[in-house]
Design a protein around this motif. Structure first.
Motif, PDB file in Angstrom:
ATOM      1  N   ASN A   1      37.550  30.313  36.276  1.00  0.00           N
ATOM      2  CA  ASN A   1      37.691  31.389  35.570  1.00  0.00           C
ATOM      3  C   ASN A   1      38.894  32.399  35.940  1.00  0.00           C
ATOM      4  O   ASN A   1      39.272  32.437  37.070  1.00  0.00           O
TER       5      ASN A   1
ATOM      6  N   ASN B   1      34.248  28.261  40.737  1.00  0.00           N
ATOM      7  CA  ASN B   1      32.949  28.727  40.949  1.00  0.00           C
ATOM      8  C   ASN B   1      31.840  27.618  40.739  1.00  0.00           C
ATOM      9  O   ASN B   1      31.689  27.117  39.575  1.00  0.00           O
TER      10      ASN B   1
ATOM     11  N   ASN C   1      40.542  36.138  36.422  1.00  0.00           N
ATOM     12  CA  ASN C   1      39.892  37.365  37.120  1.00  0.00           C
ATOM     13  C   ASN C   1      39.095  38.109  36.151  1.00  0.00           C
ATOM     14  O   ASN C   1      38.177  38.762  36.483  1.00  0.00           O
ATOM     15  N   SER C   2      39.260  38.117  34.951  1.00  0.00           N
ATOM     16  CA  SER C   2      38.592  38.840  33.859  1.00  0.00           C
ATOM     17  C   SER C   2      37.462  38.118  33.328  1.00  0.00           C
ATOM     18  O   SER C   2      36.767  38.619  32.518  1.00  0.00           O
ATOM     19  N   GLY C   3      37.040  36.898  33.862  1.00  0.00           N
ATOM     20  CA  GLY C   3      35.922  36.220  33.550  1.00  0.00           C
ATOM     21  C   GLY C   3      36.021  35.091  32.621  1.00  0.00           C
ATOM     22  O   GLY C   3      35.183  34.265  32.261  1.00  0.00           O
ATOM     23  N   SER C   4      37.279  35.024  31.843  1.00  0.00           N
ATOM     24  CA  SER C   4      37.455  33.922  30.821  1.00  0.00           C
ATOM     25  C   SER C   4      37.660  32.661  31.684  1.00  0.00           C
ATOM     26  O   SER C   4      38.258  32.481  32.629  1.00  0.00           O
TER      27      SER C   4
END
Length: 126
Positions: free
Chosen positions: A105, A91, A107-110
Motif C-alpha cells: 500500500n 502488510n 502511505n495514502s492506503g492505495s
C-alpha cells in the motif's frame, strides 16, 4: 539409503560452534523474492510452492511445507526497483498454515504493485 543424524552441536573447523537448536528453530522456513508487477514471478525462493496475484498490490505466497499453526513470523519488504515514487508499506494480513497473504500500500492506503516484494517466514513446521 535414508539416515538420521542426531547432534546437539555443529562445529566448524575455524568459525566456532553452534547449537543445533538455532539451526532447527532459528532458520527461515520459507523465503521468496518476487516481481509483483504484471505477471508475478519468483526471482529466487526456498520453501515456497506458489505465488498468487490477488489483484493490484495483493499477493498470496504458498509454502512447500505447512507451518504448525498461524502464529509464525512473516517479515515483508518491497521496493520500486530504484524508481523514486511514494513510500510503500507491506502488510501481511492472513496467516494460514499453508500460506500468507499480503498487500503493498502507498502511505495514502492505495494498493500498488511493486517491482521487488520479499517475504521471510520464521516459525515451527508442522
Amino acid at each position: 539409503m535414508a539416515g538420521k543424524l542426531i547432534a546437539d552441536q555443529i562445529e566448524h573447523s575455524t568459525a566456532g560452534s553452534l547449537s543445533t537448536e538455532y539451526v532447527v528453530n532459528g532458520s527461515a522456513k520459507a523465503w521468496v523474492n518476487f516481481n509483483g508487477t504484471s505477471t508475478i514471478a519468483s526471482r529466487d525462493s526456498k520453501g515456497v510452492s506458489g505465488l498468487l496475484d490477488n489483484g493490484t498490490g495483493n499477493y498470496t505466497v504458498s509454502f512447500t511445507s505447512n507451518m504448525s499453526g498461524g502464529d509464525y513470523s512473516a517479515s515483508v519488504s518491497s521496493s520500486s526497483g530504484g524508481v523514486s515514487n511514494t513510500d510503500t508499506m507491506v502488510n501481511p494480513y492472513t496467516w494460514a498454515v499453508s500460506s500468507v497473504s499480503m498487500s503493498t500500500n502507498t502511505n495514502s492506503g492505495s494498493l500498488t504493485d511493486r517491482v521487488y516484494v520479499n517475504l521471510t517466514i520464521h516459525g515451527d513446521l508442522a
